[in-house]
Design a protein around this motif. Structure first.
Motif, PDB file in Angstrom:
ATOM      1  N   ALA A  47       0.835  -1.206   0.000  1.00 27.82           N
ATOM      2  CA  ALA A  47       0.000   0.000   0.000  1.00 27.82           C
ATOM      3  C   ALA A  47       0.869   1.254   0.000  1.00 27.82           C
ATOM      4  CB  ALA A  47      -0.933   0.001   1.198  1.00 27.82           C
ATOM      5  N   PHE A  48       1.966   1.197   0.726  1.00 27.09           N
ATOM      6  CA  PHE A  48       2.924   2.301   0.790  1.00 27.09           C
ATOM      7  C   PHE A  48       3.493   2.586  -0.607  1.00 27.09           C
ATOM      8  CE2 PHE A  48       7.550   3.197   1.201  1.00 27.09           C
ATOM      9  CZ  PHE A  48       7.517   4.402   1.865  1.00 27.09           C
ATOM     10  N   LYS A  49       3.955   1.556  -1.290  1.00 22.65           N
ATOM     11  CA  LYS A  49       4.516   1.702  -2.633  1.00 22.65           C
ATOM     12  C   LYS A  49       3.453   2.194  -3.617  1.00 22.65           C
ATOM     13  CE  LYS A  49       8.055  -1.880  -2.159  1.00 22.65           C
ATOM     14  NZ  LYS A  49       8.467  -3.224  -2.626  1.00 22.65           N
ATOM     15  N   GLU A  53       3.391   5.677  -5.932  1.00 24.98           N
ATOM     16  CA  GLU A  53       3.221   5.612  -7.395  1.00 24.98           C
ATOM     17  C   GLU A  53       1.991   6.394  -7.845  1.00 24.98           C
ATOM     18  OE1 GLU A  53       3.015   1.474  -8.458  1.00 24.98           O
ATOM     19  OE2 GLU A  53       5.012   1.073  -7.627  1.00 24.98           O
ATOM     20  N   THR A  54       0.904   6.252  -7.110  1.00 17.72           N
ATOM     21  CA  THR A  54      -0.338   6.954  -7.446  1.00 17.72           C
ATOM     22  C   THR A  54      -0.153   8.461  -7.361  1.00 17.72           C
ATOM     23  OG1 THR A  54      -1.682   5.086  -6.714  1.00 17.72           O
ATOM     24  CG2 THR A  54      -2.771   7.233  -6.806  1.00 17.72           C
ATOM     25  N   LEU A  55       0.534   8.926  -6.331  1.00 26.36           N
ATOM     26  CA  LEU A  55       0.763  10.362  -6.183  1.00 26.36           C
ATOM     27  C   LEU A  55       1.627  10.901  -7.320  1.00 26.36           C
ATOM     28  CD1 LEU A  55       1.230  10.634  -2.331  1.00 26.36           C
ATOM     29  CD2 LEU A  55      -0.639  11.594  -3.693  1.00 26.36           C
ATOM     30  N   ILE A  56       2.655  10.160  -7.709  1.00 30.89           N
ATOM     31  CA  ILE A  56       3.493  10.582  -8.837  1.00 30.89           C
ATOM     32  C   ILE A  56       2.630  10.718 -10.091  1.00 30.89           C
ATOM     33  CG2 ILE A  56       5.345   9.830 -10.394  1.00 30.89           C
ATOM     34  CD1 ILE A  56       6.753   8.655  -7.873  1.00 30.89           C
ATOM     35  N   GLN A  68       7.747  17.492 -14.129  1.00 35.66           N
ATOM     36  CA  GLN A  68       7.828  16.058 -14.365  1.00 35.66           C
ATOM     37  C   GLN A  68       8.308  15.428 -13.059  1.00 35.66           C
ATOM     38  OE1 GLN A  68       6.929  13.996 -16.928  1.00 35.66           O
ATOM     39  NE2 GLN A  68       7.490  12.370 -15.530  1.00 35.66           N
ATOM     40  N   VAL A  69       7.422  14.688 -12.412  1.00 32.36           N
ATOM     41  CA  VAL A  69       7.735  14.071 -11.124  1.00 32.36           C
ATOM     42  C   VAL A  69       8.166  12.624 -11.375  1.00 32.36           C
ATOM     43  CG1 VAL A  69       6.844  13.475  -8.848  1.00 32.36           C
ATOM     44  CG2 VAL A  69       6.032  15.549 -10.003  1.00 32.36           C
ATOM     45  N   ASN A  70       9.363  12.295 -10.900  1.00 29.92           N
ATOM     46  CA  ASN A  70       9.897  10.944 -11.035  1.00 29.92           C
ATOM     47  C   ASN A  70      10.006  10.220  -9.702  1.00 29.92           C
ATOM     48  OD1 ASN A  70      10.301  11.236 -13.872  1.00 29.92           O
ATOM     49  ND2 ASN A  70      12.105  12.460 -13.412  1.00 29.92           N
ATOM     50  N   ASP A  71      10.070  10.990  -8.621  1.00 29.12           N
ATOM     51  CA  ASP A  71      10.230  10.392  -7.297  1.00 29.12           C
ATOM     52  C   ASP A  71       9.669  11.357  -6.261  1.00 29.12           C
ATOM     53  OD1 ASP A  71      10.934   8.493  -5.416  1.00 29.12           O
ATOM     54  OD2 ASP A  71      13.061   9.020  -5.382  1.00 29.12           O
ATOM     55  N   LEU A  72       9.343  10.828  -5.107  1.00 30.35           N
ATOM     56  CA  LEU A  72       8.875  11.628  -3.981  1.00 30.35           C
ATOM     57  C   LEU A  72       9.680  11.257  -2.741  1.00 30.35           C
ATOM     58  CD1 LEU A  72       5.019  11.313  -4.510  1.00 30.35           C
ATOM     59  CD2 LEU A  72       6.420  13.339  -4.924  1.00 30.35           C
ATOM     60  N   ASN A  73       9.833  12.209  -1.859  1.00 31.21           N
ATOM     61  CA  ASN A  73      10.534  12.006  -0.597  1.00 31.21           C
ATOM     62  C   ASN A  73       9.580  12.304   0.543  1.00 31.21           C
ATOM     63  OD1 ASN A  73      13.266  11.759  -1.856  1.00 31.21           O
ATOM     64  ND2 ASN A  73      12.782  13.840  -2.488  1.00 31.21           N
ATOM     65  N   LEU A  74       9.908  11.789   1.703  1.00 31.71           N
ATOM     66  CA  LEU A  74       9.136  12.130   2.893  1.00 31.71           C
ATOM     67  C   LEU A  74       9.734  13.399   3.486  1.00 31.71           C
ATOM     68  CD1 LEU A  74       8.727   8.531   4.265  1.00 31.71           C
ATOM     69  CD2 LEU A  74       6.956   9.980   3.274  1.00 31.71           C
ATOM     70  N   ALA A 119       2.063  16.283  -0.844  1.00 27.41           N
ATOM     71  CA  ALA A 119       0.793  15.571  -0.874  1.00 27.41           C
ATOM     72  C   ALA A 119       0.634  14.731   0.376  1.00 27.41           C
ATOM     73  CB  ALA A 119       0.706  14.679  -2.104  1.00 27.41           C
ATOM     74  N   ASP A 120      -0.623  14.513   0.707  1.00 24.73           N
ATOM     75  CA  ASP A 120      -0.969  13.534   1.732  1.00 24.73           C
ATOM     76  C   ASP A 120      -2.164  12.750   1.188  1.00 24.73           C
ATOM     77  OD1 ASP A 120      -3.186  15.213   2.145  1.00 24.73           O
ATOM     78  OD2 ASP A 120      -2.525  15.884   4.118  1.00 24.73           O
TER      79      ASP A 120
END
Length: 144
Positions: A47-49, A53-56, A68-74, A119-120
Motif C-alpha cells: 500500500a505504501f509503494k 506511485e499513485t501520487l506521482i 515532471q515528477v519521477n520520485d517523492l521524498n518524505l 501531498a498527503d
C-alpha cells in the motif's frame, strides 16, 4: 531502525532529537501524523509503494509545464510549509508543521525558480518559489 516505513528519513532530520523517531512515536512525529507510517500501518508495504506511485501519477497528470515528477521524498511539514500571500492581503499556510508529507523540489527548466510539491491522503499542492522558498506562489491546491 527509527522509521516504520524503512525510508530512514529520521536519519536526515535535523530535529530528530526533538522527536525521537517514527517508531518511538508510533508514526506521529512531533505529535502530527506521517503519511508513510499511516499507510504502512493500514495496508503494509505494498500500500505504501502504491500510494507513492499513485501520487506521482496524479502530479504528472496535472499537465503543468515543466513539472515532471519521477520520485517523492518524505518531508517534514515544518520544512516545506511556506506562507503564501493572497490577493486579498491575507497570508496563509496550507500544510501542517507537524505532519510528514510526500514531496519534492523540481527545478523549472529555463527559470531560477522551482516547483515545490507536497501531498498527503487528502490534498495535492504544487507551488513555485525562488531561492530558499522566497516569493512562493500557489500553482495548484486541490482535493484528491
Amino acid at each position: 531502525m527509527l522509521s516504520i516505513c524503512g525510508a530512514e528519513c529520521c536519519d536526515k532530520c535535523s530535529r530528530r532529537d526533538d522527536c525521537g523517531g517514527c517508531v518511538k512515536t508510533d508514526g506521529h512525529p512531533f505529535g502530527g501524523a506521517c503519511i508513510a507510517a499511516e499507510c504502512i500501518k493500514q495496508g503494509g508495504l505494498e500500500a505504501f509503494k502504491k500510494m507513492k506511485e499513485t501520487l506521482i501519477e496524479e502530479f504528472n497528470a496535472l499537465g503543468i509545464q515543466g513539472l515532471q515528477v519521477n520520485d517523492l521524498n518524505l518531508l517534514n511539514g515544518f520544512y516545506i510549509n511556506l506562507e503564501y500571500h493572497l490577493t486579498n492581503g491575507q497570508s496563509v499556510k496550507l500544510l501542517e508543521d507537524y505532519r510528514v508529507y510526500w514531496g519534492s523540489q523540481i527545478e523549472i527548466p529555463g527559470s531560477d525558480r522551482c516547483y515545490g510539491i507536497a501531498a498527503d491522503d487528502k490534498y495535492l499542492l504544487v507551488c513555485e518559489y525562488g531561492c530558499n522558498g522566497m516569493e512562493p506562489q500557489i500553482v495548484v491546491y486541490k482535493r484528491r
